[in-house]
Design an enzyme around this catalytic site. Structure first.
Site, PDB file in Angstrom:
ATOM      1  N   ASP A  50       0.934  -1.128   0.004  1.00 55.32           N
ATOM      2  CA  ASP A  50      -0.006   0.089   0.044  1.00 55.32           C
ATOM      3  C   ASP A  50       0.961   1.257  -0.027  1.00 55.32           C
ATOM      4  OD1 ASP A  50      -2.889   0.888   0.599  1.00 55.32           O
ATOM      5  OD2 ASP A  50      -1.684   2.228   1.707  1.00 55.32           O
ATOM      6  N   GLU A  80      -4.708   2.563  -4.338  1.00 60.67           N
ATOM      7  CA  GLU A  80      -3.377   2.484  -4.399  1.00 60.67           C
ATOM      8  C   GLU A  80      -2.486   1.410  -3.477  1.00 60.67           C
ATOM      9  OE1 GLU A  80      -4.743   4.802  -0.554  1.00 60.67           O
ATOM     10  OE2 GLU A  80      -5.264   4.261  -2.829  1.00 60.67           O
TER      11      GLU A  80
END
Length: 627
Positions: free
Chosen positions: A496, A539
Site C-alpha cells: 500500500d 493504491e
C-alpha cells in the site's frame, strides 16, 4: 448492328434529328424575340421609374427646404439641445408637413462630438438633404435629410406605373422593404437589364442613396413566362413538326416491313434464343439456306439448354459449399485453423493446384498452405506484390498461373489469399469466388482479434498494465491448489502506498496516476518470472509468490520497498516527488492452505506496518508477535 437497327438509325439521322434541331432553333428564335421585347420594355419602364424616383426626391427637397427655414428648429440646433431638436422635428412630421422621416446630423464642435437625431418611419426612403448654416459665417449648424414616402407606397406607385412586379431592398443588408417576396437569386448590375441568378426572372435594378450611408435598390421584374413565346405559338410550331415526324415515320414503317418480311420468322426465332426460351423451336420448311440456318439454330438451342442445366446444378453446389465455409469462418475463433480452412476452400473453389492464406499479426506473419506447393512461393509472392502496388492479382509464368486477392478491411490490407495452377489462366469469376472467401475470412479474423482483445481487457488493469483484481483472484485460486498439491509454501505481499491521498490532493490525479504507473513498473521489473504482480484497487497492489517461504518473501518485499523509495516522479510543475510503501507479507503452506487465510494473514501484516510507522515491511510472524 441488326438490319432493323440500321433502318431505325437511318430514319433517326435523316428525319428525326433534323426535325428536332429545327424545332429547337425555332423555339430559341421566337423565345429570343420575346426576350428582346421584354428587355426593351424593361429599359423603357426603368426610365419611367427613374423619373418617378427623381420626382419623389424633388418633393422631398421642397419639404426639406421648408423645414430648414423653421426658426424653432434652428434655435434648438444652435443650442445643440437634442431633446428640443427631437421634439420640434417630431412636430414637423406629417401631417404638419409631408415629411415621413427626418434625420438631423450635428457636426462635431469643440469638445462636443458629432451627434444624430432621427424621428419618423425608419423605412421611409428617397431622402433629400439640406445644410443649415449659422448666421454670421459660424459654419454649418446641421445637415438635414428628409423623406416623404415609404417603401410600400413607392412600390404601389411603381407597380401602377410599370405593371411589373416590384421589389425594394435595403443595402447592404439585402432586407426586403416592400414588394413581392420572391427568391430571385443574384440580380444584374444597377442600371442593366439581365437575367437573375435563378434564371426565372428578367430584371432591371435602380440604385438610390438613402439615409446616412444606406442605399436602396428598386427592382422591376418580368417573369420567365413573359420572356418566352406564347403557348399558342409553341403549340403551332410543335404541332407542325410532329405532323412531319408522323408522316416520315409512316413511310419508314412501310419500307421497313417490306424489307423484313423475308427474314421475320428467322429473326423471331433468334430473339427467343436471346431471351433464353430454348423449348420452342424455329419452324423449318424446305431445304434452302434459311431453313438450314433455322435447323442449326434449333440444334444450338438444345445444346445450350443442356449446358445451362449442368451449370446451374454446379453453381448451386458451389454456392452451398461456399456458404457453409463462410458460416464456419464467422464462428471460428482459432486463427491458425481459420487460415487452413480458407486456403483449402480457395484451392477447391477455383480448381487450383495449390495455394496459401497469409495474415500479418502484431507479432509475426502466419500462413497456411493447401495442395501442391513446390515452386509456388515466388509466383504467389509476385501476385501479392501486384496487389500492394495497386494492380490486380493476376500473374503468369509460362504455363503456371497465379491469383491473389487481399484479405483486409477499411483499415488496410491484413493479408492475402493466393492460389496457383497449371494450364488454364484464372478468370474474373475465379477472383470473385476467392474474394468472397477472403472477405469472410477477414470478418472472422476481426472476430478473433476482438475476442483476444476482450480477454486482455477483462483481465488487465488499464492504468498500470498489471493483472486486475479478477485476474488476481483466478491466479490466487490456481496458486493455492498447486501449493496444496505439491506441499510447498505460498507467500503474498500486500503493498500500500503511504499517504497517497495527499499526492492526489496536492498535485492532482494525473500525477497520482503517474505514481501508480511507476510503482507498477517497479513491481513488474523486480519480481521473478513465476511471480504475479497485480493491482488490487486504488493504491493497493499485491504480489503472489509461489514456492516462496516467509524469509524469501521478506527479502523480496524489502527489495521492492527500497526500489519504490528511490523513485522520483516529476509533476506537471516540474517538481520531483517520492513515495514510500508499507508492505504486509503473509505465508501459508501445507494441505490446509486457503486463499482466504493467506489474504487475511497478509492484510493483518500490512495493518501492523502502517500502525507502526509506515515505510516498512511486516511479516505475518512479526504481526503475530506484536499482538
Amino acid at each position: 448492328m441488326s438490319f432493323r437497327a440500321r433502318l431505325n438509325l437511318f430514319f433517326l439521322l435523316l428525319v428525326v434529328v433534323p426535325l428536332v434541331a429545327v424545332g429547337v432553333v425555332l423555339l430559341r428564335t421566337i423565345d429570343g424575340a420575346e426576350r428582346g421585347k421584354v428587355e426593351a420594355a424593361l429599359v423603357s419602364e426603368g426610365r419611367a421609374a427613374s423619373a418617378l424616383l427623381a420626382e419623389q426626391a424633388e418633393e422631398a427637397g421642397a419639404v426639406a427646404a421648408e423645414i430648414a427655414e423653421d426658426r424653432t428648429l434652428a434655435a434648438a440646433l444652435r443650442e445643440r439641445d437634442a431633446a428640443a431638436i427631437r421634439e420640434r422635428a417630431g412636430e414637423l412630421l406629417a401631417p404638419a408637413t409631408d415629411a415621413r422621416r427626418i434625420r438631423i446630423v450635428l457636426p462635431a464642435r469643440g469638445r462636443r462630438p458629432a451627434a444624430a437625431v432621427e424621428v419618423g418611419s425608419p423605412t421611409a426612403l428617397l431622402p433629400a438633404s439640406r445644410t443649415l448654416v449659422a448666421p454670421g459665417g459660424g459654419g454649418a449648424l446641421a445637415r438635414i435629410q428628409i423623406a416623404t414616402i415609404g417603401p410600400r407606397a413607392l412600390a404601389v406607385r411603381l407597380r401602377r406605373l410599370t405593371g411589373r412586379d416590384v421589389q425594394i431592398r435595403d443595402l447592404p443588408s439585402g432586407r426586403l422593404l416592400a414588394g413581392d417576396a420572391r427568391d430571385t437569386g443574384r440580380l444584374p448590375a444597377p442600371g442593366r437589364v439581365g437575367t437573375t441568378g435563378r434564371g426565372d426572372w428578367t430584371a432591371v435594378v435602380l440604385r438610390q442613396p438613402g439615409f446616412g450611408t444606406a442605399r436602396q435598390e428598386v427592382v422591376l421584374l418580368a417573369s420567365g413566362t413573359q420572356v418566352r413565346a406564347s403557348r399558342s405559338d409553341r403549340f403551332a410550331l410543335l404541332g407542325t413538326l410532329a405532323l412531319f415526324l408522323v408522316l416520315a415515320a409512316l413511310g419508314a414503317l412501310v419500307v421497313s416491313r417490306s424489307l423484313q418480311r423475308q427474314v421475320g420468322a428467322l429473326l423471331e426465332g433468334a430473339r427467343r434464343l436471346g431471351r433464353g426460351e430454348f423449348d420452342e423451336e424455329i419452324p423449318t420448311s424446305g431445304t434452302d439456306e434459311l431453313s438450314q440456318l433455322a435447323g442449326a439454330f434449333n440444334a444450338m438451342s438444345q445444346q445450350l439448354r443442356r449446358r445451362i442445366e449442368e451449370l446451374g446444378d454446379e453453381r448451386e453446389r458451389l454456392r452451398s459449399a461456399i456458404r457453409r465455409i463462410g458460416e464456419t469462418f464467422a464462428a471460428n475463433l482459432d486463427r491458425e485453423g481459420l487460415l487452413e480452412i480458407v486456403a483449402s476452400a480457395a484451392v477447391d473453389a477455383v480448381r487450383a493446384d495449390g495455394g496459401r492464406a497469409v495474415v500479418a499479426t502484431a507479432d509475426a506473419r502466419e500462413e497456411a498452405l493447401a495442395g501442391w506447393s513446390d515452386g509456388l512461393g515466388p509466383l504467389l509472392d509476385a501476385a501479392e506484390q501486384r496487389i500492394v502496388q495497386g494492380h490486380d492479382g493476376f500473374v503468369s509464368d509460362g504455363d503456371l498461373h497465379g491469383l491473389a486477392v487481399p484479405m483486409g478491411s477499411e483499415a488496410g490490407i491484413r493479408g492475402f489469399v493466393a492460389v496457383a495452377r497449371r494450364g488454364e489462366p484464372f478468370t474474373a469469376a475465379d477472383a470473385e469466388v476467392v474474394a468472397y472467401l477472403s472477405g469472410q475470412a477477414a470478418v472472422s479474423l476481426e472476430n478473433v482479434g476482438r475476442h483476444e482483445e476482450a480477454e486482455r481487457e477483462a483481465l488487465t488493469d488499464p492504468l498500470t498494465g498489471l493483472a486486475n483484481r479478477r485476474r488476481f483472484d483466478e491466479l490466487l485460486r490456481t496458486a493455492v491448489d498447486r501449493a496444496q498439491r505439491d506441499g510447498q509454501p505460498l507467500s503474498l505481499l500486500v503493498i500500500d502506498l503511504d499517504h497517497f491521498k495527499s499526492i492526489n490532493d496536492r498535485f492532482g490525479h494525473q500525477t497520482g496516476d503517474a505514481v501508480l504507473r511507476e510503482v507498477a513498473w517497479v513491481l513488474r521489473d523486480g519480481v521473478r518470472g513465476l511471480d504475479a504482480p497485480a493491482r488490487l484497487g486504488g493504491e493497493e497492489f499485491g504480489v503472489l509468490l509461489p514456492a516462496t517461504d516467509a524469509e524469501g518473501a521478506l527479502m523480496l518485499a524489502e527489495r521492492l520497498r527500497e526500489s519504490v523509495q528511490r523513485l522520483r516522479v516529476v509533476t506537471e510543475d516540474g517538481l520531483q516527488i517520492s513515495v514510500t510503501t508499507s508492505i504486509g507479507a503473509g505465508t501459508v503452506g501445507g494441505l490446509g492452505a486457503t486463499g482466504a487465510s493467506l489474504v487475511a494473514v497478509a492484510d493483518g501484516a500490512l495493518y501492523e506496518a502502517k500502525r507502526s510507522g509506515r515505510n516498512r515491511t511486516v511479516t505475518a510472524d512479526e504481526s503475530a508477535d506484536a499482538e
